[in-house]
Design a protein around this motif. Sequence first.
Motif, mmCIF file in Angstrom:
data_model
loop_
_atom_site.group_PDB
_atom_site.id
_atom_site.type_symbol
_atom_site.label_atom_id
_atom_site.label_comp_id
_atom_site.label_asym_id
_atom_site.label_seq_id
_atom_site.Cartn_x
_atom_site.Cartn_y
_atom_site.Cartn_z
ATOM 1 N N LYS A 1 -3.458 0.135 12.948
ATOM 2 C CA LYS A 1 -4.634 1.016 12.932
ATOM 3 C C LYS A 1 -5.409 0.931 11.626
ATOM 4 C CE LYS A 1 -2.808 4.462 16.127
ATOM 5 N NZ LYS A 1 -2.472 5.889 16.295
ATOM 6 N N GLY A 2 -4.798 0.360 10.593
ATOM 7 C CA GLY A 2 -5.457 0.288 9.292
ATOM 8 C C GLY A 2 -5.623 1.649 8.658
ATOM 9 N N THR A 3 -4.608 2.495 8.826
ATOM 10 C CA THR A 3 -4.677 3.847 8.278
ATOM 11 C C THR A 3 -3.430 4.162 7.449
ATOM 12 O OG1 THR A 3 -3.650 4.814 10.246
ATOM 13 C CG2 THR A 3 -6.064 4.716 10.205
ATOM 14 N N ALA A 4 -3.564 5.194 6.639
ATOM 15 C CA ALA A 4 -2.428 5.701 5.868
ATOM 16 C C ALA A 4 -2.451 7.219 5.935
ATOM 17 C CB ALA A 4 -2.516 5.246 4.422
ATOM 18 N N GLN A 5 -1.268 7.797 6.044
ATOM 19 C CA GLN A 5 -1.128 9.245 5.979
ATOM 20 C C GLN A 5 -0.333 9.555 4.720
ATOM 21 O OE1 GLN A 5 0.274 11.150 9.532
ATOM 22 N NE2 GLN A 5 -0.892 9.801 10.846
ATOM 23 N N VAL A 6 -0.887 10.434 3.914
ATOM 24 C CA VAL A 6 -0.257 10.779 2.643
ATOM 25 C C VAL A 6 0.085 12.261 2.666
ATOM 26 C CG1 VAL A 6 -0.535 10.799 0.146
ATOM 27 C CG2 VAL A 6 -1.644 9.000 1.505
ATOM 28 N N TYR A 7 1.314 12.560 2.277
ATOM 29 C CA TYR A 7 1.804 13.940 2.276
ATOM 30 C C TYR A 7 2.005 14.404 0.844
ATOM 31 C CZ TYR A 7 2.705 12.485 7.028
ATOM 32 O OH TYR A 7 2.555 11.982 8.302
ATOM 33 N N GLY A 8 1.725 15.663 0.606
ATOM 34 C CA GLY A 8 1.875 16.238 -0.716
ATOM 35 C C GLY A 8 0.562 16.837 -1.182
ATOM 36 N N THR A 9 0.399 16.899 -2.501
ATOM 37 C CA THR A 9 -0.802 17.517 -3.072
ATOM 38 C C THR A 9 -1.453 16.616 -4.126
ATOM 39 O OG1 THR A 9 0.585 18.654 -4.680
ATOM 40 C CG2 THR A 9 0.016 19.878 -2.668
ATOM 41 N N PRO A 10 -1.680 15.342 -3.816
ATOM 42 C CA PRO A 10 -2.309 14.469 -4.797
ATOM 43 C C PRO A 10 -3.822 14.668 -4.865
ATOM 44 C CG PRO A 10 -1.979 13.274 -2.782
ATOM 45 C CD PRO A 10 -1.356 14.632 -2.577
ATOM 46 N N GLN A 11 -4.413 14.212 -5.943
ATOM 47 C CA GLN A 11 -5.860 14.156 -6.059
ATOM 48 C C GLN A 11 -6.348 12.945 -5.267
ATOM 49 O OE1 GLN A 11 -7.838 16.417 -7.805
ATOM 50 N NE2 GLN A 11 -5.926 17.564 -7.922
ATOM 51 N N LEU A 12 -7.548 13.018 -4.711
ATOM 52 C CA LEU A 12 -8.066 11.935 -3.874
ATOM 53 C C LEU A 12 -8.354 10.654 -4.651
ATOM 54 C CD1 LEU A 12 -10.504 13.810 -1.478
ATOM 55 C CD2 LEU A 12 -8.247 12.876 -0.960
ATOM 56 N N GLU A 13 -9.027 10.760 -5.772
ATOM 57 C CA GLU A 13 -9.441 9.552 -6.488
ATOM 58 C C GLU A 13 -8.258 8.681 -6.916
ATOM 59 O OE1 GLU A 13 -11.958 6.702 -7.279
ATOM 60 O OE2 GLU A 13 -12.545 8.575 -6.314
ATOM 61 N N VAL B 1 0.837 -1.200 0.000
ATOM 62 C CA VAL B 1 0.000 0.000 0.000
ATOM 63 C C VAL B 1 0.872 1.251 0.000
ATOM 64 C CG1 VAL B 1 -1.715 1.320 1.311
ATOM 65 C CG2 VAL B 1 -1.985 -1.151 1.038
ATOM 66 N N GLU B 2 1.929 1.258 0.812
ATOM 67 C CA GLU B 2 2.828 2.423 0.836
ATOM 68 C C GLU B 2 3.426 2.666 -0.541
ATOM 69 O OE1 GLU B 2 5.829 2.032 3.870
ATOM 70 O OE2 GLU B 2 4.464 2.768 5.412
ATOM 71 N N LYS B 3 3.902 1.611 -1.183
ATOM 72 C CA LYS B 3 4.522 1.750 -2.501
ATOM 73 C C LYS B 3 3.511 2.279 -3.510
ATOM 74 C CE LYS B 3 7.044 -0.769 -6.040
ATOM 75 N NZ LYS B 3 7.585 -2.055 -6.468
ATOM 76 N N ALA B 4 2.291 1.756 -3.472
ATOM 77 C CA ALA B 4 1.255 2.211 -4.398
ATOM 78 C C ALA B 4 0.943 3.686 -4.189
ATOM 79 C CB ALA B 4 -0.010 1.370 -4.226
ATOM 80 N N LEU B 5 0.813 4.097 -2.938
ATOM 81 C CA LEU B 5 0.507 5.496 -2.645
ATOM 82 C C LEU B 5 1.636 6.418 -3.087
ATOM 83 C CD1 LEU B 5 -1.116 5.115 0.870
ATOM 84 C CD2 LEU B 5 -2.293 5.724 -1.257
ATOM 85 N N LYS B 6 2.870 5.998 -2.857
ATOM 86 C CA LYS B 6 4.021 6.824 -3.231
ATOM 87 C C LYS B 6 4.151 6.984 -4.740
ATOM 88 C CE LYS B 6 6.676 5.928 0.946
ATOM 89 N NZ LYS B 6 7.837 5.228 1.541
ATOM 90 N N GLY B 7 3.512 6.093 -5.505
ATOM 91 C CA GLY B 7 3.561 6.164 -6.955
ATOM 92 C C GLY B 7 2.529 7.100 -7.568
ATOM 93 N N VAL B 8 1.645 7.647 -6.748
ATOM 94 C CA VAL B 8 0.611 8.556 -7.250
ATOM 95 C C VAL B 8 1.215 9.957 -7.442
ATOM 96 C CG1 VAL B 8 -1.599 9.652 -6.702
ATOM 97 C CG2 VAL B 8 -1.241 7.240 -6.149
ATOM 98 N N PRO B 9 0.968 10.577 -8.589
ATOM 99 C CA PRO B 9 1.490 11.937 -8.814
ATOM 100 C C PRO B 9 1.056 12.899 -7.708
ATOM 101 C CG PRO B 9 0.620 11.049 -10.844
ATOM 102 C CD PRO B 9 0.239 10.079 -9.755
ATOM 103 N N GLY B 10 1.999 13.700 -7.243
ATOM 104 C CA GLY B 10 1.722 14.684 -6.203
ATOM 105 C C GLY B 10 2.027 14.196 -4.799
ATOM 106 N N VAL B 11 2.275 12.896 -4.635
ATOM 107 C CA VAL B 11 2.583 12.360 -3.306
ATOM 108 C C VAL B 11 4.055 12.584 -3.011
ATOM 109 C CG1 VAL B 11 2.742 10.266 -1.893
ATOM 110 C CG2 VAL B 11 0.747 10.648 -3.351
ATOM 111 N N GLU B 12 4.323 13.217 -1.868
ATOM 112 C CA GLU B 12 5.695 13.456 -1.427
ATOM 113 C C GLU B 12 6.135 12.413 -0.417
ATOM 114 O OE1 GLU B 12 5.806 17.494 -0.083
ATOM 115 O OE2 GLU B 12 5.137 18.258 -2.011
ATOM 116 N N GLY B 13 5.176 11.731 0.198
ATOM 117 C CA GLY B 13 5.489 10.684 1.160
ATOM 118 C C GLY B 13 4.217 10.010 1.623
#
Length: 66
Positions: free
Chosen positions: A37-49, A18-30
């Motif tokens: 907890k079953g949660t993820a925190q995403v940093y940067g300015t990606p689109q939600l969808e 999941v971390e690798k997939a999220l980091k591959g989205v444009p605009g994700v800085e981390g």
Amino acid sequence: MIRLKVEGMSCNHCKLSVEKALKGVPGVEGAEVNLAKGTAQVYGTPQLEPLLEAVRAEGYEAEVLR
């Protein structure tokens, strides 16, 4: 920062996928996934969808935590 609820993760491999997939989205800085907890925190300015689609492509369900 965007917080996501991620369902279906059961091991460290799931977390890393999941971390690798999220980091591959444009605009994700981390991205940090908390397996316990079953949660993820995403940093940067990606689109939600694209974030949600990236998690779903790995076989998990995700929704935005408000």
